[in-house]
Design a protein around this motif. Structure first.
Motif, PDB file in Angstrom:
ATOM      1  N   GLN A 261       0.848  -1.194   0.000  1.00  0.00           N
ATOM      2  CA  GLN A 261       0.000   0.000   0.000  1.00  0.00           C
ATOM      3  C   GLN A 261       0.879   1.239   0.000  1.00  0.00           C
ATOM      4  OE1 GLN A 261      -3.117   0.326   2.956  1.00  0.00           O
ATOM      5  NE2 GLN A 261      -3.870   2.236   2.079  1.00  0.00           N
ATOM      6  N   LYS A 262       0.534   2.174  -0.883  1.00  0.00           N
ATOM      7  CA  LYS A 262       1.207   3.470  -0.962  1.00  0.00           C
ATOM      8  C   LYS A 262       0.175   4.557  -0.698  1.00  0.00           C
ATOM      9  CE  LYS A 262       4.045   1.774  -4.841  1.00  0.00           C
ATOM     10  NZ  LYS A 262       3.178   0.641  -5.232  1.00  0.00           N
ATOM     11  N   VAL A 263       0.553   5.555   0.091  1.00  0.00           N
ATOM     12  CA  VAL A 263      -0.306   6.713   0.326  1.00  0.00           C
ATOM     13  C   VAL A 263       0.520   7.974   0.110  1.00  0.00           C
ATOM     14  CG1 VAL A 263      -1.791   7.954   1.943  1.00  0.00           C
ATOM     15  CG2 VAL A 263      -1.665   5.447   2.052  1.00  0.00           C
ATOM     16  N   GLY A 264       0.013   8.877  -0.707  1.00  0.00           N
ATOM     17  CA  GLY A 264       0.604  10.192  -0.864  1.00  0.00           C
ATOM     18  C   GLY A 264      -0.302  11.228  -0.233  1.00  0.00           C
ATOM     19  N   TYR A 265       0.261  12.067   0.636  1.00  0.00           N
ATOM     20  CA  TYR A 265      -0.504  13.087   1.359  1.00  0.00           C
ATOM     21  C   TYR A 265      -0.189  14.457   0.760  1.00  0.00           C
ATOM     22  CZ  TYR A 265      -0.641   9.483   5.070  1.00  0.00           C
ATOM     23  OH  TYR A 265      -0.811   8.329   5.796  1.00  0.00           O
ATOM     24  N   VAL A 279     -12.689   5.616  -6.818  1.00  0.00           N
ATOM     25  CA  VAL A 279     -12.029   4.313  -6.711  1.00  0.00           C
ATOM     26  C   VAL A 279     -12.080   3.607  -8.060  1.00  0.00           C
ATOM     27  CG1 VAL A 279     -11.886   2.155  -5.423  1.00  0.00           C
ATOM     28  CG2 VAL A 279     -12.938   4.159  -4.351  1.00  0.00           C
ATOM     29  N   ARG A 280     -10.924   3.152  -8.491  1.00  0.00           N
ATOM     30  CA  ARG A 280     -10.851   2.232  -9.625  1.00  0.00           C
ATOM     31  C   ARG A 280     -10.268   0.918  -9.138  1.00  0.00           C
ATOM     32  NH1 ARG A 280      -7.794   4.554 -14.657  1.00  0.00           N
ATOM     33  NH2 ARG A 280      -6.368   5.268 -13.038  1.00  0.00           N
ATOM     34  N   ASN A 281     -10.862  -0.168  -9.558  1.00  0.00           N
ATOM     35  CA  ASN A 281     -10.401  -1.488  -9.131  1.00  0.00           C
ATOM     36  C   ASN A 281      -9.698  -2.177 -10.291  1.00  0.00           C
ATOM     37  OD1 ASN A 281     -10.513  -3.251  -6.744  1.00  0.00           O
ATOM     38  ND2 ASN A 281     -11.546  -4.695  -8.098  1.00  0.00           N
ATOM     39  N   TRP A 282      -8.497  -2.669 -10.016  1.00  0.00           N
ATOM     40  CA  TRP A 282      -7.689  -3.379 -10.999  1.00  0.00           C
ATOM     41  C   TRP A 282      -7.556  -4.834 -10.566  1.00  0.00           C
ATOM     42  CZ3 TRP A 282      -5.086  -0.502 -14.988  1.00  0.00           C
ATOM     43  CH2 TRP A 282      -5.208   0.889 -14.863  1.00  0.00           C
ATOM     44  N   ARG A 283      -7.572  -5.750 -11.532  1.00  0.00           N
ATOM     45  CA  ARG A 283      -7.445  -7.176 -11.206  1.00  0.00           C
ATOM     46  C   ARG A 283      -6.315  -7.781 -12.023  1.00  0.00           C
ATOM     47  NH1 ARG A 283     -12.824  -8.895 -11.330  1.00  0.00           N
ATOM     48  NH2 ARG A 283     -12.886  -8.118  -9.188  1.00  0.00           N
ATOM     49  N   ASN A 284      -5.549  -8.660 -11.359  1.00  0.00           N
ATOM     50  CA  ASN A 284      -4.443  -9.330 -12.014  1.00  0.00           C
ATOM     51  C   ASN A 284      -4.980 -10.377 -12.985  1.00  0.00           C
ATOM     52  OD1 ASN A 284      -2.212 -11.455 -12.297  1.00  0.00           O
ATOM     53  ND2 ASN A 284      -1.142  -9.811 -11.220  1.00  0.00           N
ATOM     54  N   THR A 290      -5.810 -11.354  -6.736  1.00  0.00           N
ATOM     55  CA  THR A 290      -4.988 -10.184  -6.419  1.00  0.00           C
ATOM     56  C   THR A 290      -5.544  -8.960  -7.126  1.00  0.00           C
ATOM     57  OG1 THR A 290      -3.031 -11.598  -6.185  1.00  0.00           O
ATOM     58  CG2 THR A 290      -2.661  -9.232  -6.438  1.00  0.00           C
ATOM     59  N   GLU A 291      -5.832  -7.924  -6.355  1.00  0.00           N
ATOM     60  CA  GLU A 291      -6.450  -6.712  -6.879  1.00  0.00           C
ATOM     61  C   GLU A 291      -5.695  -5.482  -6.382  1.00  0.00           C
ATOM     62  OE1 GLU A 291     -11.040  -8.484  -6.726  1.00  0.00           O
ATOM     63  OE2 GLU A 291     -10.404  -6.888  -5.341  1.00  0.00           O
ATOM     64  N   ILE A 292      -5.867  -4.387  -7.088  1.00  0.00           N
ATOM     65  CA  ILE A 292      -5.364  -3.086  -6.648  1.00  0.00           C
ATOM     66  C   ILE A 292      -6.539  -2.114  -6.631  1.00  0.00           C
ATOM     67  CG2 ILE A 292      -3.853  -1.124  -7.131  1.00  0.00           C
ATOM     68  CD1 ILE A 292      -1.939  -3.048  -8.503  1.00  0.00           C
ATOM     69  N   ALA A 293      -6.754  -1.475  -5.493  1.00  0.00           N
ATOM     70  CA  ALA A 293      -7.726  -0.396  -5.399  1.00  0.00           C
ATOM     71  C   ALA A 293      -6.957   0.917  -5.487  1.00  0.00           C
ATOM     72  CB  ALA A 293      -8.502  -0.479  -4.093  1.00  0.00           C
ATOM     73  N   ASP A 294      -7.223   1.679  -6.535  1.00  0.00           N
ATOM     74  CA  ASP A 294      -6.540   2.952  -6.781  1.00  0.00           C
ATOM     75  C   ASP A 294      -7.527   4.066  -6.456  1.00  0.00           C
ATOM     76  OD1 ASP A 294      -4.429   4.603  -7.684  1.00  0.00           O
ATOM     77  OD2 ASP A 294      -5.304   4.716  -9.685  1.00  0.00           O
ATOM     78  N   MET A 295      -7.194   4.923  -5.476  1.00  0.00           N
ATOM     79  CA  MET A 295      -8.156   5.902  -4.983  1.00  0.00           C
ATOM     80  C   MET A 295      -7.561   7.295  -4.930  1.00  0.00           C
ATOM     81  SD  MET A 295      -9.931   3.895  -1.788  1.00  0.00           S
ATOM     82  CE  MET A 295      -9.549   2.175  -1.500  1.00  0.00           C
ATOM     83  N   ALA A 296      -8.434   8.286  -5.125  1.00  0.00           N
ATOM     84  CA  ALA A 296      -8.078   9.696  -4.976  1.00  0.00           C
ATOM     85  C   ALA A 296      -9.105  10.350  -4.063  1.00  0.00           C
ATOM     86  CB  ALA A 296      -8.042  10.393  -6.329  1.00  0.00           C
ATOM     87  N   LEU A 297      -8.614  11.099  -3.080  1.00  0.00           N
ATOM     88  CA  LEU A 297      -9.463  11.761  -2.102  1.00  0.00           C
ATOM     89  C   LEU A 297      -9.384  13.268  -2.330  1.00  0.00           C
ATOM     90  CD1 LEU A 297      -9.728  10.911   1.667  1.00  0.00           C
ATOM     91  CD2 LEU A 297      -9.385  13.279   0.967  1.00  0.00           C
ATOM     92  N   GLU A 312      -2.638  -2.881  -2.965  1.00  0.00           N
ATOM     93  CA  GLU A 312      -2.608  -4.207  -3.605  1.00  0.00           C
ATOM     94  C   GLU A 312      -2.979  -5.245  -2.553  1.00  0.00           C
ATOM     95  OE1 GLU A 312       0.364  -7.170  -6.163  1.00  0.00           O
ATOM     96  OE2 GLU A 312       0.975  -5.116  -5.665  1.00  0.00           O
ATOM     97  N   ILE A 313      -3.997  -6.059  -2.868  1.00  0.00           N
ATOM     98  CA  ILE A 313      -4.632  -6.916  -1.867  1.00  0.00           C
ATOM     99  C   ILE A 313      -4.830  -8.315  -2.433  1.00  0.00           C
ATOM    100  CG2 ILE A 313      -6.662  -7.160  -0.353  1.00  0.00           C
ATOM    101  CD1 ILE A 313      -7.277  -4.190  -1.190  1.00  0.00           C
ATOM    102  N   GLU A 314      -4.649  -9.287  -1.563  1.00  0.00           N
ATOM    103  CA  GLU A 314      -5.187 -10.620  -1.830  1.00  0.00           C
ATOM    104  C   GLU A 314      -6.524 -10.699  -1.142  1.00  0.00           C
ATOM    105  OE1 GLU A 314      -2.551 -13.678  -0.606  1.00  0.00           O
ATOM    106  OE2 GLU A 314      -1.089 -13.314  -2.197  1.00  0.00           O
ATOM    107  N   ALA A 315      -7.581 -10.839  -1.926  1.00  0.00           N
ATOM    108  CA  ALA A 315      -8.934 -10.827  -1.374  1.00  0.00           C
ATOM    109  C   ALA A 315      -9.200 -12.087  -0.582  1.00  0.00           C
ATOM    110  CB  ALA A 315      -9.954 -10.683  -2.493  1.00  0.00           C
ATOM    111  N   GLY A 316      -9.851 -11.943   0.572  1.00  0.00           N
ATOM    112  CA  GLY A 316     -10.218 -13.103   1.379  1.00  0.00           C
ATOM    113  C   GLY A 316     -11.301 -13.927   0.703  1.00  0.00           C
TER     114      GLY A 316
END
Length: 321
Positions: A261-265, A279-284, A290-297, A312-316
């Motif tokens: 996980q990366k966070v830029g402040y 939120v955009r969801n990316w899948r391998n 394995t997915e990546i949730a790419d978010m902007a706040l 980047e997550i391994e979904a349960g």
């Protein structure tokens, strides 16, 4: 250390490093942001020791409060230690090392290892963190900048500054190939870490937008700023809403494994603020679990970009019937 002790036993392998044995307590493990807050505390303690600066009560040259803010936070989970896999009584060996990053910034690396792994208690080598991480360990990277308020009644105008006693010249330098400056700058410009597209991943489904109202009972720290660890919670709140829209259960969410996980402040906010989180969801393609949730706040009123993250997550897996 007594078996029932949760007090960190700290030593300094050299003038830029801290090493501690930690017994995981309820205040540092959960399905949320507790562990990120604790690692942030270790960063402040490491910087205070290595830079001989009272980080917790720092002042600018004109006597105004100065804060060691978080500009970039990265965490990578291992097979044994990962952000949401800790529980009461786990024993860790935590190694931290501080690197100079100019007169107003500093970078700190952490390794969280199982206490019985038997790693050498020596200063943390950046080559291990970036090139050859131990598969059982979790690593964190904190890039911090000194800031101060430009106006006493607002969190929107934060100026870069540093306390006059910030002693950084004797710290080791991080090799240039490991600097996060370009990565974070590109993420700020692109409003996300997934530009260009992550290799092997494709966008899965449409973009989602969620709204979040700043919670003054949870998200504001003792200095009146939005707490850096609250950004993790806010992003996780949006991720949970996304997962529920997929028909996934809360139990699956709690079993997620954060690989990276990366966070830029990029900004802060005042009480009463409302955020929009896209939120955009990316899948391998070859490992669909394995997915990546790419978010902007962003600030909902002004559209100002406040933070971005890529998780980047391994979904349960769903529980058996």
């Amino acid at each position: 250390m007594p078996e029932n002790s949760t007090t960190d036993a700290v030593r300094m392998p050299d003038e830029s490093s801290l090493s501690r044995r930690v017994v995981v307590s309820p205040g540092m493990c959960s399905g949320g942001s507790l562990v990120f807050g604790r690692i942030g505390d270790w960063t402040w303690e490491a910087v205070a020791a290595a830079c001989r600066t009272n980080v917790h009560a720092a002042r600018t040259a004109d006597g105004q409060p100065a804060y060691l803010s978080f500009y970039y936070y990265r965490v990578r989970g291992g097979k044994t230690i990962h952000p949401h896999g800790l529980t009461f009584g786990d024993e860790l060996r935590v190694s931290s090392r501080v690197f100079q990053f100019g007169s107003q910034s500093v970078l700190t690396l952490h390794r969280l290892a199982p206490a019985d792994l038997g790693l050498a208690d020596t200063p943390l080598d950046p080559a291990e963190v970036y090139d050859d991480p131990h598969p059982d360990c979790m690593y964190a990277e904190n890039f911090n900048r000194w800031i101060a308020r430009s106006r006493p009644d607002s969190n929107r105008s934060l100026a870069r500054t540093s306390p006059p006693d910030f002693a950084f010249a004797d710290l080791p330098r991080l090799p240039n190939q490991y600097s996060p400056r370009t990565l974070v700058g590109r993420a700020r410009e692109a409003e996300g870490f997934c530009a260009p597209a992550p290799p092997g991943f494709a966008v899965a489904g449409p973009e989602h937008t969620f709204e979040y109202t700043l919670d003054v009972t949870r998200d504001i720290n003792g200095a009146g700023l939005v707490y850096f660890a609250s950004y993790f919670s806010i992003f996780d709140t949006a991720l949970l809403r996304l997962w529920r829209s997929f028909g996934r259960t809360d139990e699956q969410f709690l079993r997620r494994r954060v690989i990276d996980q990366k966070v830029g402040y990029f900004g802060n906010a005042d009480p009463g603020a409302v955020f929009t989180i896209t939120v955009r969801n990316w899948r391998n393609a070859t490992r669909p679990e394995t997915e990546i949730a790419d978010m902007a706040l962003r600030d909902a009123t002004t559209g100002r970009l406040l933070a971005v993250t890529a998780i980047e997550i391994e979904a349960g897996k769903a529980p058996s019937a």
